[in-house]
Design an enzyme around this catalytic site. Structure first.
Site, short mmCIF file in Angstrom:
data_model
loop_
_atom_site.label_atom_id
_atom_site.label_comp_id
_atom_site.label_asym_id
_atom_site.label_seq_id
_atom_site.Cartn_x
_atom_site.Cartn_y
_atom_site.Cartn_z
N HIS A 279 0.83 -1.21 0.00
CA HIS A 279 0.00 0.00 0.00
C HIS A 279 0.87 1.26 0.00
O HIS A 279 1.83 1.37 0.75
CB HIS A 279 -1.02 0.00 1.13
CG HIS A 279 -0.48 -0.01 2.53
ND1 HIS A 279 -0.14 1.14 3.21
CD2 HIS A 279 -0.25 -1.04 3.39
CE1 HIS A 279 0.27 0.82 4.43
NE2 HIS A 279 0.22 -0.49 4.56
N ASP A 291 6.10 0.63 6.80
CA ASP A 291 4.66 0.43 6.59
C ASP A 291 4.11 1.53 5.71
O ASP A 291 3.64 2.54 6.20
CB ASP A 291 3.97 0.42 7.96
CG ASP A 291 2.50 0.05 7.87
OD1 ASP A 291 2.09 -0.55 6.87
OD2 ASP A 291 1.76 0.38 8.81
N GLU A 325 -4.94 1.78 2.35
CA GLU A 325 -5.06 0.59 3.21
C GLU A 325 -5.24 0.99 4.66
O GLU A 325 -6.00 0.35 5.40
CB GLU A 325 -3.81 -0.28 3.05
CG GLU A 325 -3.89 -1.63 3.78
CD GLU A 325 -3.39 -1.59 5.21
OE1 GLU A 325 -3.62 -2.56 5.95
OE2 GLU A 325 -2.78 -0.58 5.63
N GLU A 326 -4.56 2.04 5.09
CA GLU A 326 -4.50 2.36 6.51
C GLU A 326 -5.83 2.76 7.12
O GLU A 326 -6.14 2.38 8.25
CB GLU A 326 -3.47 3.47 6.77
CG GLU A 326 -2.02 3.06 6.52
CD GLU A 326 -1.50 2.04 7.51
OE1 GLU A 326 -2.28 1.55 8.35
OE2 GLU A 326 -0.30 1.73 7.44
N ASP A 353 3.42 -6.45 3.33
CA ASP A 353 2.94 -5.39 4.23
C ASP A 353 3.26 -5.77 5.67
O ASP A 353 2.40 -5.71 6.54
CB ASP A 353 1.44 -5.16 4.05
CG ASP A 353 0.94 -3.97 4.87
OD1 ASP A 353 1.78 -3.16 5.31
OD2 ASP A 353 -0.28 -3.88 5.08
N HIS A 423 3.32 2.60 12.65
CA HIS A 423 2.45 3.77 12.83
C HIS A 423 3.05 4.84 13.74
O HIS A 423 2.32 5.69 14.25
CB HIS A 423 1.08 3.36 13.39
CG HIS A 423 0.29 2.45 12.51
ND1 HIS A 423 -0.92 1.90 12.90
CD2 HIS A 423 0.53 1.98 11.26
CE1 HIS A 423 -1.39 1.13 11.92
NE2 HIS A 423 -0.52 1.17 10.92
#
Length: 456
Positions: A279, A291, A325-326, A353, A423
């Site tokens: 992503h 990520d 995606e997130e 991912d 994140h």
């Protein structure tokens, strides 16, 4: 002279077709490690562009960059697939402190969770109730919760070797915490960050209000694990303490973005697709290197390796850079919807991912018969220390493509350090090791080669 040329051509052809799978995999790994492009691509994506929250300017820049790089590879097709995505903005940096009964305040580290509403302009100040799960919250009821800040403090389970299982065991408090707390009239929600590390970094992530009316929505934030431990300890000593936080986030109208897609058209089965992807969007605190910048550049590298080594696939090989995606999975949903409408047959969908760490193997969502065939390839990967082949889930972006007859798969790197960065503000380019990243790209290319050559 013509006979000599024909003879030479036949000899060269014989040499090409006499290559074993071991030979081809050796070439793939060597090329990725000696002249790979994944690391330099990641440097540009991470440093020159940066964090790529859906709907942001940086996400738009990443789309333009991705298309330009795929165009430069000389693929058969490169295109943008439009998709409407949510646009949530964080606003000015969040601020929070704990206020003890004595009046002494201690600043703590928080970040608004993706999709959260803002606090009122002056912030929220309230007493705190700590819970580990929704059952404890329910036991407190409205009498124990109304007007207070609910502090969810269930840590990731440290004795689970699979850190994704540990993450899955506590992420419900982040995603559903505000919905559950709002039922009892809570003033806000503070959630322990999803990491096994004890540090000062709050970790972002998505949350939901489901169908809760706007007037009932309460602000929701993540607190660093170090400060979560501090808050928990202080509550044990002083149940009258108060917590203050202020955040300035806002949900705006959806905006148009794109999935970025490139294809090498298959020589024998052009209408059967093997896809690799990750992503393109990321959270905004770091630059999204693990990520999922890593997954993006590894997937691009698969097609570059095929082109460089002149591997002409039987099936059409696609790279898909999924958007959103997130905080919505809109890109994956749109891609699967359009594929179904066109009657496209996706035989294998492989996603990266899980970070750019040392690859350990793959997970496969497939039939027992297919998995047994895949296990026959395991010895080919063992010289590269790739030995973890399991039946299990694949990535979120390829999940909508799953049918009863195809295979979805995920690259499985070593996961022990992944949630230290996931994140958070330290998900940055310097946290990615060049060799580990390249090994992951090579492993993906090797698996795609085997699927293309031998089928499923």
């Amino acid at each position: 002279m013509k006979k000599l040329i024909v003879l030479i051509a036949l000899c060269l052809s014989s040499q090409v077709f006499s290559q074993t799978d071991e030979d081809v995999l050796k070439q793939i790994y060597k090329t990725a490690l000696v002249e790979g492009k994944s690391y330099s691509w990641l440097e540009t994506l991470s440093i020159d562009i940066g964090g790529r929250l859906s709907g942001s300017l940086n996400a738009e820049r990443a789309v333009d960059w991705g298309k330009a790089e795929l165009d430069s590879l000389g693929l058969d097709k490169v295109w943008l697939q439009p998709v409407m995505v949510p646009k949530w903005v964080r606003g000015a940096k969040e601020f929070a402190y704990i206020k003890a009964g004595s009046g002494v305040t201690t600043n703590v580290n928080i970040c608004a969770l993706g999709g959260s509403v803002a606090t009122n302009p002056l912030g929220v100040t309230a007493s705190v109730v700590e819970v580990k799960n929704f059952e404890e919250l329910e036991a407190l009821g409205e009498a124990g919760v109304k007007g207070k800040i609910v502090f969810y403090n269930r840590p990731m389970q440290a004795d689970l070797i699979n850190t994704f299982s540990a993450y899955g065991g506590c992420v419900d408090q982040r995603y559903m915490g505000a919905v559950e707390a709002a039922k009892y009239g809570a003033a806000g929600v503070i959630v322990r960050s999803m990491t096994l590390n004890i540090d000062d970094l709050p970790h972002a992530g998505s949350m939901t209000y489901e169908d809760l009316p706007v007037s009932k929505r309460i602000p929701s934030a993540a607190i660093s694990t170090k400060d979560a431990n501090l808050l928990s300890t202080m509550l044990k000593l002083d149940t009258s303490l108060q917590f203050y936080f202020k955040q300035n986030c806002k949900q705006l109208a959806d905006v148009k973005s794109y999935n970025v897609i490139g294809e090498i058209t298959g020589s024998q089965f052009p209408n059967e697709y093997i896809i690799v992807g990750g992503h393109l969007d990321s959270w905004d605190l770091g630059d999204g290197s693990h990520d999922d910048g890593a997954g993006i550049v590894q997937s691009m590298e698969v097609l570059r390796l095929f082109k460089t080594l002149k591997i002409k696939p039987k099936h059409s090989i696609r790279v898909v850079m999924f958007m959103n995606e997130e905080n919505g999975l809109r890109g994956a949903t749109e891609y699967a919807k359009e594929a179904k409408a066109k009657g496209e047959k996706h035989v294998v969908s492989l996603e990266s991912d899980a970070g750019g760490f040392t690859p350990r193997g793959f997970s496969f969502d497939c039939t027992e018969a297919s998995f047994n065939k895949i296990l026959g390839w395991k010895p080919l990967f063992e010289p590269y220390l790739i030995h973890y082949f399991i039946q299990g889930g694949a990535g979120a972006d390829v999940r909508p493509l799953k049918t009863d007859s195809n295979i979805t798969a995920g690259l499985r790197p070593d996961s022990q350090r992944y949630f230290d960065h996931h994140h958070a503000a330290n998900d940055t380019f310097d946290a990615v090791n060049k060799r580990e990243l390249e090994l992951g790209a090579a492993s993906m290319a090797a698996l795609v080669y085997l699927f293309d050559t031998h089928g499923i």
